[in-house]
Design a protein around this motif. Structure first.
Motif, mmCIF file in Angstrom:
data_model
loop_
_atom_site.group_PDB
_atom_site.id
_atom_site.type_symbol
_atom_site.label_atom_id
_atom_site.label_comp_id
_atom_site.label_asym_id
_atom_site.label_seq_id
_atom_site.Cartn_x
_atom_site.Cartn_y
_atom_site.Cartn_z
ATOM 1 N N LEU A 153 67.881 49.524 15.686
ATOM 2 C CA LEU A 153 66.771 49.736 16.607
ATOM 3 C C LEU A 153 67.132 49.185 17.978
ATOM 4 C CD1 LEU A 153 63.812 50.668 16.915
ATOM 5 C CD2 LEU A 153 63.098 48.388 16.184
ATOM 6 N N MET A 158 57.290 48.976 16.335
ATOM 7 C CA MET A 158 58.215 49.709 15.468
ATOM 8 C C MET A 158 58.869 48.777 14.463
ATOM 9 S SD MET A 158 59.931 52.234 18.308
ATOM 10 C CE MET A 158 61.048 52.975 17.122
ATOM 11 N N LYS A 159 59.214 47.569 14.896
ATOM 12 C CA LYS A 159 59.823 46.583 13.997
ATOM 13 C C LYS A 159 58.876 46.252 12.845
ATOM 14 C CE LYS A 159 61.655 41.845 13.978
ATOM 15 N NZ LYS A 159 61.949 40.646 14.810
ATOM 16 N N LEU A 194 66.288 54.914 17.075
ATOM 17 C CA LEU A 194 66.634 54.434 15.744
ATOM 18 C C LEU A 194 68.003 55.028 15.438
ATOM 19 C CD1 LEU A 194 65.417 52.677 13.510
ATOM 20 C CD2 LEU A 194 64.588 54.754 12.402
ATOM 21 N N PHE A 196 59.189 49.642 5.190
ATOM 22 C CA PHE A 196 60.220 50.403 4.486
ATOM 23 C C PHE A 196 61.355 49.506 4.006
ATOM 24 C CE2 PHE A 196 58.103 53.345 7.318
ATOM 25 C CZ PHE A 196 57.912 54.469 6.526
ATOM 26 N N LEU A 237 63.104 47.428 5.949
ATOM 27 C CA LEU A 237 64.116 47.226 6.982
ATOM 28 C C LEU A 237 63.793 45.954 7.769
ATOM 29 C CD1 LEU A 237 64.403 50.898 8.306
ATOM 30 C CD2 LEU A 237 65.906 49.742 6.679
ATOM 31 N N THR A 262 56.400 48.147 11.741
ATOM 32 C CA THR A 262 56.218 49.335 10.912
ATOM 33 C C THR A 262 57.410 49.545 9.979
ATOM 34 O OG1 THR A 262 54.874 50.403 12.615
ATOM 35 C CG2 THR A 262 55.841 51.826 10.948
ATOM 36 N N LEU A 263 58.615 49.387 10.514
ATOM 37 C CA LEU A 263 59.822 49.595 9.702
ATOM 38 C C LEU A 263 59.973 48.537 8.621
ATOM 39 C CD1 LEU A 263 62.270 50.618 12.564
ATOM 40 C CD2 LEU A 263 61.421 52.102 10.733
ATOM 41 N N SER A 264 59.323 47.384 8.788
ATOM 42 C CA SER A 264 59.388 46.352 7.750
ATOM 43 C C SER A 264 58.729 46.834 6.462
ATOM 44 C CB SER A 264 58.728 45.063 8.233
ATOM 45 O OG SER A 264 57.321 45.245 8.420
ATOM 46 N N LEU A 291 70.391 52.957 11.233
ATOM 47 C CA LEU A 291 68.997 52.529 11.358
ATOM 48 C C LEU A 291 68.852 51.348 12.308
ATOM 49 C CD1 LEU A 291 67.865 52.863 7.632
ATOM 50 C CD2 LEU A 291 67.504 54.473 9.508
#
Length: 343
Positions: free
Chosen positions: A197, A259-260, A222, A266, A268, A262-264, A195
């Motif tokens: 990035l 993206m960073k 990713l 989840f 991440l 958005t992934l937070s 995962l």
């Protein structure tokens, strides 16, 4: 007489908005949390279990951990089609393609029996206004371009650009003949992928023969999975290769930051995200806090690249231009991975 509807009717312009408002209210009351960036993403966590709901107008995807929470609904089943995308899931990963749509547009534009091509575009092709060329049917040409634009949602190998002429139509038909050769290419998302990035950026300085504007090319991974890409003409004419590369890197940085965030949602977390650029001059401009002659013509909005480098959000790394072929090979491996799953 003026009538006020008590309920939204399917097909009206405000129907999707009304449907989303109702569904959003239901999900929030059920304990879901809305994504901080992506407002059509909802997550429900209970201990180690997570249930993910992704909405697009009136289409919904559910996903989660193997023992995810469940609630009653109709038409539940394994995801196979979504917004024209064909999806094949397996233990090794997920394969996404548009083989059916590709065959449909080939048939629609009478290209089903055309001779296949092994490349999407000739390396010697340089399109220009061609004002002396023979005009073609604009409706058909724009229909072909529109079909290709939708296909690019899963085919980064055919990224593309009025008064169309025969030379332009021939270039588009070349792409269609390439689709005839590769109808089942898609993206492979391995279940073993990490995962991490990272992003890549490049630029074609003054590549457009008409207005001499440069083209920015970016892609974001990713792990080993290609999840986002872009090939877009820049809004201003770049005065140097350094400026063109700097603007392309700024565009890639913007997407990485989105993206960073958005992934937070989840859970991440990322530190410095590597952004690989093949221009040492562009990297120097981003790392140099002093505005000098190479940067005074660059639009101020692109200098947020330098700002986020100083904040520690991204890490600019040089990659040799010849090594871009390795990146291209890595992207191509996503399209062809385990095509046997389609059988």
């Amino acid at each position: 007489m003026v009538y006020k509807l008590r309920n939204a009717l399917y097909g009206l312009k405000q129907a999707p908005r009304a449907w989303y408002a109702w569904l959003k209210s239901f999900l929030l009351k059920s304990g879901f949390v809305m994504g901080s960036v992506d407002k059509i993403l909802f997550l429900l966590s209970r201990g180690s279990d997570t249930l993910i709901v992704q909405i697009y107008v009136d289409d919904i995807i559910f996903g989660g951990s193997p023992h995810a929470l469940e609630f009653e609904m109709s038409l539940m089943g394994e995801l196979q089609f979504f917004l024209g995308l064909q999806i094949k899931q397996g233990l090794e990963g997920t394969f996404v393609h548009q083989a059916k749509y590709t065959r449909d547009i080939l048939k629609k534009f009478n290209m089903g029996d055309s001779k296949p091509m092994t490349t999407p575009m000739s390396t010697n092709t340089a399109l220009h206004a061609d004002k002396d060329g023979e005009a073609v049917d604009q409706k058909e040409f724009r229909g072909m371009i529109g079909s290709l634009l939708y296909l690019m949602a899963i085919r980064p190998d055919i990224q593309f650009a009025a008064s169309p002429r025969t030379s332009h139509l021939q270039a588009v038909k070349h792409i269609f003949r390439y689709l005839k050769f590769t109808p089942e290419l898609g993206l492979w998302y391995s279940s073993d992928s990490s995962l991490s990035l990272r992003g890549f950026s490049d630029a074609d300085h003054a590549g457009c023969r008409i207005d001499r504007k440069s083209t920015s090319g970016t892609c974001q991974f990713l792990g080993t999975s290609l999840v986002s890409w872009s090939s877009r003409k820049q809004t201003n004419v770049a005065l140097s290769t350094t400026e063109a590369e700097y603007v392309a890197a700024a565009s890639c940085c913007s997407q990485l930051l989105w993206m960073k965030a958005t992934l937070s949602d989840f859970g991440l977390k990322y530190g410095r995200i590597p952004l690989l650029v093949d221009s040492t001059s562009a990297i120097s401009v981003a790392k140099n806090p002093i505005l000098h002659f190479r940067t005074k013509h660059i639009d101020v909005r692109f200098h947020f690249l330098r700002d986020h480098y100083e904040k520690g959000d991204i890490d600019l790394i040089h990659v040799e231009g010849v090594d871009n072929a390795l990146i291209k090979g890595e992207i191509e491996s996503q399209w062809t991975g385990l095509i046997a799953l389609l059988v």
